[in-house]
Design a protein around this motif. Sequence first.
Motif, short mmCIF file in Angstrom:
data_model
loop_
_atom_site.label_atom_id
_atom_site.label_comp_id
_atom_site.label_asym_id
_atom_site.label_seq_id
_atom_site.Cartn_x
_atom_site.Cartn_y
_atom_site.Cartn_z
N ASN A 35 0.79 -1.23 0.00
CA ASN A 35 0.00 0.00 0.00
C ASN A 35 0.82 1.29 0.00
O ASN A 35 0.27 2.36 0.19
N PHE A 36 2.13 1.17 -0.20
CA PHE A 36 2.98 2.36 -0.18
C PHE A 36 3.88 2.42 -1.41
O PHE A 36 5.05 2.76 -1.33
N GLY A 37 3.29 2.08 -2.56
CA GLY A 37 4.04 2.10 -3.80
C GLY A 37 3.90 3.41 -4.53
O GLY A 37 3.61 4.47 -3.95
N GLY A 38 4.05 3.34 -5.85
CA GLY A 38 4.09 4.54 -6.67
C GLY A 38 2.80 5.33 -6.73
O GLY A 38 2.81 6.50 -7.12
N THR A 39 1.67 4.72 -6.33
CA THR A 39 0.40 5.44 -6.39
C THR A 39 0.09 6.18 -5.08
O THR A 39 -0.91 6.90 -5.01
N ARG A 40 0.91 6.02 -4.08
CA ARG A 40 0.68 6.67 -2.78
C ARG A 40 1.39 8.02 -2.75
O ARG A 40 2.59 8.10 -2.98
N ASP A 41 0.64 9.09 -2.47
CA ASP A 41 1.30 10.40 -2.40
C ASP A 41 1.82 10.64 -0.98
O ASP A 41 1.47 9.95 -0.03
N GLU A 75 11.70 4.11 -1.36
CA GLU A 75 11.91 5.49 -1.77
C GLU A 75 10.95 6.43 -1.04
O GLU A 75 11.36 7.51 -0.58
N LEU A 76 9.69 6.03 -0.93
CA LEU A 76 8.72 6.86 -0.23
C LEU A 76 9.09 6.97 1.25
O LEU A 76 9.02 8.05 1.84
N PHE A 77 9.48 5.85 1.85
CA PHE A 77 9.86 5.90 3.26
C PHE A 77 11.11 6.77 3.44
O PHE A 77 11.24 7.46 4.46
#
Length: 345
Positions: A35-41, A75-77
Amino acid sequence: MTYRADTARYDTMQYRRSGRSGLKLPVISLGLWQNFGGTRDYPSAMEILGYAFDQGITHFDLANNYGPPAGASEELFGQVMARDFRPYRDELIISTKAGYTMWPGPYGDFGSRKYLLASLDQSLKRMGLDYVDIFYSHRYDPETPLEETMGALAQAVRSGKALYVGISSYPEKETRQAHAILKDMGIATTIHQPSYSMINRWIENDHTIDACGELGIGIIAFSPLAQGVLSGKYNAGGTEGTRGGNPNGTLRASHIEPRVLDAVGKVAEIARSRGQSMVQLALSWALRRPEMTSALIGVRNLDQLKDNLGVLNNLSLSADEVEAIDAATKDGQMELHPRPSGWLR
């Protein structure tokens, strides 16, 4: 606005020691698997991660292939660490793993020293970290000597790039072997991360859970809700917008066949009698044994996170309730077992 952690963040969370190590984890840890891939802002990610930390969730679990696409979760983290979590680095347990395909060619997956150490360097770069707290071998590799795989984990610790090491989805025999090899190297096997839920009991059936208890290895269960099946959402019919509705996803049709959903329906009655949501009962069950250190949850939104955290209000299960759950789920087991080809991850 600069994030400031809640000063009461340690008031309600419970922490358990991982096996016989000095490491304590919250009983509920947060995974960034699907749930924290490329679609998560960023704002929605920080809403969840910030709230989790404010409630005492100090452990965030990642892997090199989490996304999609692979690497996106790290990357998001990494952005969260740089922008909001950096002042709290020493309060956090950050874990990552390597074992599944990340790049083409013979060195891009499984358990070789070449792959594991290269992957760890890439993960650290994506997250902007000097070290991770836990580095896992994500799956057993039957074609690489276990001494090599465990040697790579030992090197990660000796180089200062990981504080602790663990294994994920290793059966009992390989768990014992990995522990013995690392022990000879002077390195502890701190934690094991298998799938485990009331409808997926492979670690009980092959005695992996008993081996971990005997050897002093902590256990953190992934998929304690069986990828959402134990939330009851599939009993209502329809799979649109869920993992069950993705033909390329990790939830298979056999996981939501009638016999499984019938068992889930029976469990729902037990949850109602306890005044709990099904999610909370499933987490209570996964954490009921003394070998269990933590249950690893995955959430899409803040409401789901709050529901999961509600388990802290009632973690205990009576012997009669455990017996009733065993009876309710007897014919609804998924009968999973780790395979080198990979499943659920």
